[in-house]
Design a protein around this motif. Structure first.
Motif, mmCIF file in Angstrom:
data_model
loop_
_atom_site.group_PDB
_atom_site.id
_atom_site.type_symbol
_atom_site.label_atom_id
_atom_site.label_comp_id
_atom_site.label_asym_id
_atom_site.label_seq_id
_atom_site.Cartn_x
_atom_site.Cartn_y
_atom_site.Cartn_z
ATOM 1 N N ASN A 144 40.557 11.063 6.519
ATOM 2 C CA ASN A 144 41.076 9.811 5.979
ATOM 3 C C ASN A 144 42.586 9.738 6.178
ATOM 4 O OD1 ASN A 144 42.309 8.689 3.056
ATOM 5 N ND2 ASN A 144 40.754 7.391 3.954
ATOM 6 N N PHE A 145 43.071 8.714 6.896
ATOM 7 C CA PHE A 145 44.499 8.510 7.104
ATOM 8 C C PHE A 145 44.990 7.481 6.083
ATOM 9 C CE2 PHE A 145 43.029 10.206 11.093
ATOM 10 C CZ PHE A 145 44.054 11.044 11.496
ATOM 11 N N TRP A 146 46.071 7.828 5.346
ATOM 12 C CA TRP A 146 46.497 6.979 4.235
ATOM 13 C C TRP A 146 47.992 7.127 3.994
ATOM 14 C CZ3 TRP A 146 48.292 8.748 -0.695
ATOM 15 C CH2 TRP A 146 48.413 10.140 -0.781
ATOM 16 N N ALA A 147 48.522 6.307 3.071
ATOM 17 C CA ALA A 147 49.918 6.406 2.650
ATOM 18 C C ALA A 147 50.010 5.966 1.198
ATOM 19 C CB ALA A 147 50.816 5.536 3.527
ATOM 20 N N THR A 148 51.037 6.431 0.495
ATOM 21 C CA THR A 148 51.163 6.116 -0.932
ATOM 22 C C THR A 148 51.443 4.639 -1.169
ATOM 23 O OG1 THR A 148 53.522 6.678 -0.893
ATOM 24 C CG2 THR A 148 51.983 8.432 -1.472
ATOM 25 N N TRP A 149 52.090 3.962 -0.193
ATOM 26 C CA TRP A 149 52.434 2.555 -0.371
ATOM 27 C C TRP A 149 51.301 1.611 -0.003
ATOM 28 C CZ3 TRP A 149 51.510 0.949 4.426
ATOM 29 C CH2 TRP A 149 51.790 1.810 5.489
ATOM 30 N N CYS A 150 50.186 2.161 0.480
ATOM 31 C CA CYS A 150 49.057 1.354 0.959
ATOM 32 C C CYS A 150 48.112 1.049 -0.209
ATOM 33 C CB CYS A 150 48.334 2.112 2.072
ATOM 34 S SG CYS A 150 46.719 1.452 2.509
ATOM 35 N N GLY A 151 48.027 -0.232 -0.593
ATOM 36 C CA GLY A 151 47.201 -0.618 -1.728
ATOM 37 C C GLY A 151 45.728 -0.320 -1.532
ATOM 38 N N SER A 152 45.201 -0.597 -0.332
ATOM 39 C CA SER A 152 43.783 -0.333 -0.050
ATOM 40 C C SER A 152 43.484 1.160 -0.085
ATOM 41 C CB SER A 152 43.396 -0.912 1.314
ATOM 42 O OG SER A 152 43.564 -2.309 1.325
ATOM 43 N N CYS A 153 44.469 1.973 0.323
ATOM 44 C CA CYS A 153 44.297 3.427 0.266
ATOM 45 C C CYS A 153 44.160 3.886 -1.181
ATOM 46 C CB CYS A 153 45.486 4.134 0.913
ATOM 47 S SG CYS A 153 45.820 3.686 2.629
ATOM 48 N N ARG A 154 45.045 3.379 -2.026
ATOM 49 C CA ARG A 154 45.006 3.765 -3.438
ATOM 50 C C ARG A 154 43.697 3.329 -4.086
ATOM 51 N NH1 ARG A 154 50.340 1.657 -3.183
ATOM 52 N NH2 ARG A 154 49.671 -0.199 -4.326
ATOM 53 N N ARG A 213 44.338 7.280 17.299
ATOM 54 C CA ARG A 213 44.475 5.836 17.528
ATOM 55 C C ARG A 213 44.370 5.040 16.226
ATOM 56 N NH1 ARG A 213 44.237 4.813 22.997
ATOM 57 N NH2 ARG A 213 43.421 6.508 24.282
ATOM 58 N N VAL A 214 45.055 5.525 15.205
ATOM 59 C CA VAL A 214 45.076 4.834 13.920
ATOM 60 C C VAL A 214 46.061 3.674 14.000
ATOM 61 C CG1 VAL A 214 45.663 5.035 11.468
ATOM 62 C CG2 VAL A 214 44.423 6.889 12.631
ATOM 63 N N LEU A 215 45.579 2.466 13.728
ATOM 64 C CA LEU A 215 46.417 1.279 13.762
ATOM 65 C C LEU A 215 46.561 0.639 12.389
ATOM 66 C CD1 LEU A 215 45.052 -0.386 17.034
ATOM 67 C CD2 LEU A 215 47.144 0.948 16.767
ATOM 68 N N VAL A 216 45.583 0.871 11.519
ATOM 69 C CA VAL A 216 45.548 0.241 10.204
ATOM 70 C C VAL A 216 45.282 1.326 9.169
ATOM 71 C CG1 VAL A 216 44.335 -1.436 8.754
ATOM 72 C CG2 VAL A 216 44.691 -1.924 11.168
ATOM 73 N N LEU A 217 45.892 1.185 8.004
ATOM 74 C CA LEU A 217 45.619 2.098 6.897
ATOM 75 C C LEU A 217 44.854 1.374 5.798
ATOM 76 C CD1 LEU A 217 48.976 4.051 6.564
ATOM 77 C CD2 LEU A 217 46.933 4.682 7.848
ATOM 78 N N PRO A 218 43.877 2.041 5.199
ATOM 79 C CA PRO A 218 43.383 3.357 5.612
ATOM 80 C C PRO A 218 42.451 3.251 6.813
ATOM 81 C CG PRO A 218 42.090 2.559 3.769
ATOM 82 C CD PRO A 218 43.174 1.546 3.999
ATOM 83 N N THR A 219 42.352 4.313 7.575
ATOM 84 C CA THR A 219 41.336 4.468 8.608
ATOM 85 C C THR A 219 40.667 5.823 8.384
ATOM 86 O OG1 THR A 219 42.406 3.085 10.277
ATOM 87 C CG2 THR A 219 40.890 4.758 11.083
ATOM 88 N N THR A 220 39.333 5.841 8.415
ATOM 89 C CA THR A 220 38.590 7.060 8.090
ATOM 90 C C THR A 220 37.568 7.349 9.174
ATOM 91 O OG1 THR A 220 38.834 6.529 5.738
ATOM 92 C CG2 THR A 220 37.191 8.199 6.310
ATOM 93 N N TYR A 221 37.476 8.625 9.539
ATOM 94 C CA TYR A 221 36.506 9.080 10.537
ATOM 95 C C TYR A 221 35.493 9.996 9.867
ATOM 96 C CZ TYR A 221 39.811 7.349 14.004
ATOM 97 O OH TYR A 221 40.640 6.546 14.737
ATOM 98 N N LEU A 222 34.217 9.733 10.125
ATOM 99 C CA LEU A 222 33.143 10.608 9.676
ATOM 100 C C LEU A 222 32.742 11.470 10.861
ATOM 101 C CD1 LEU A 222 31.128 11.503 7.516
ATOM 102 C CD2 LEU A 222 29.622 9.634 8.249
ATOM 103 N N ILE A 223 32.874 12.786 10.686
ATOM 104 C CA ILE A 223 32.711 13.741 11.786
ATOM 105 C C ILE A 223 31.587 14.703 11.444
ATOM 106 C CG2 ILE A 223 33.905 15.501 13.157
ATOM 107 C CD1 ILE A 223 36.556 14.143 12.269
ATOM 108 N N ASP A 224 30.666 14.919 12.401
ATOM 109 C CA ASP A 224 29.510 15.767 12.114
ATOM 110 C C ASP A 224 29.863 17.252 12.195
ATOM 111 O OD1 ASP A 224 29.502 16.508 14.802
ATOM 112 O OD2 ASP A 224 27.744 15.314 15.340
ATOM 113 N N ARG A 225 28.874 18.112 11.950
ATOM 114 C CA ARG A 225 29.113 19.553 11.889
ATOM 115 C C ARG A 225 29.574 20.127 13.222
ATOM 116 N NH1 ARG A 225 27.014 21.960 7.187
ATOM 117 N NH2 ARG A 225 25.432 20.774 6.043
#
Length: 261
Positions: A144-154, A213-225
């Motif tokens: 999960n890519f995020w920032a403290t100032w990002c409302g959707s992340c919080r 290639r993260v352009l928008v926060l948050p952006t989340t990747y689900l990665i398998d085993r």
């Protein structure tokens, strides 16, 4: 012996060369006069002619941040709604960057179910230790890519943490990669107040975010085993909804031995 003073014409040549060098540096910095990015609108001020956007890293220009941009013309402001996800272009005007155009982006694009290898990385964490992505192989990872100032992340952090607590004993790893350029103590205070239990990586240079290639926060990747990206989620979501839980549960059911490369 005193050194001879340079002739006036020599001083003029040095000054001319220096000015020419500085001019070349400015031209090089603006050689690419238009950049594109994506982000979420958090404020529109028609009287001032500005739009404030929570945006991801703009390649070769600026890191992820919340920023108020002036607009080149009034048209880009028409119809903009707070909370909308937009793709925007930036045009240089002197020392500042202006919004030249905007277009809406589908708020929740269909998950990308095409499997591709997740790029490796090594990042420091808030605990002081480093985390290497290859060491997570054999686990299902929510990156999960995020920032403290990002409302959707919080807003999504409580459900992200609840999902982690629910599935961590079965092999789910949540790694939240923070893109703030703020002091680490400020990020630590924010995380402590949020009360999350998953690990937090630090990517103040946005180098890993650019790799993914993260352009928008948050952006989340689900990665398998096996280390393959299965889903890319752009924007915040409720990670306890049925779709999210079924996706995580199905990947956790993969036997660890057969999932490893």
């Amino acid at each position: 012996m005193n050194n001879p003073r340079p002739h006036p014409w020599s001083q003029m040549l040095v000054s001319t060369a220096l000015c020419w060098h500085l001019s070349l540096a400015v031209v090089a910095a603006h050689a690419q006069s238009r950049f594109e990015g994506e982000g979420r609108v958090v404020a529109v001020d028609e009287s001032a002619g500005t739009v404030t956007i929570d945006h991801g890293p703009v390649s070769s220009l600026m890191p992820a941040m919340r920023m108020a941009f002036p607009v080149q013309r009034a048209e880009p402001l028409l119809g903009l709604q707070v909370g909308a996800l937009v793709r925007f272009s930036l045009q240089a005007r002197g020392p500042e960057w202006m919004i030249a155009s905007t277009e809406p982006v589908e708020d929740h694009p269909q998950p990308n179910l095409t499997s591709f290898p997740a790029p490796d990385f090594t990042l420091p964490t808030l605990s002081g230790a480093s985390i290497r992505f290859p060491d997570l192989r054999g686990k299902v990872v929510l990156l999960n890519f995020w920032a403290t100032w990002c409302g959707s992340c919080r807003a999504e952090m409580p459900t992200l943490d609840a999902l982690y607590r629910q599935y961590k004993d079965r092999g789910l790893e949540v790694l939240a990669v923070n893109l703030d350029t703020a002091p680490i103590a400020k990020i630590q205070a924010f995380v402590d107040k949020a009360g999350v239990s998953y690990r937090v990586g630090l990517d103040s240079s946005s180098s890993t975010a650019r790799t993914y290639r993260v352009l928008v926060l948050p952006t989340t990747y689900l990665i398998d085993r096996a280390g393959n990206v299965i889903v890319r989620e752009v924007g915040g979501r409720d990670w306890l909804d049925g779709v999210s839980q079924r996706a995580v549960d199905s990947l956790l059911k993969q036997p660890e031995a057969t999932a490893r490369r």
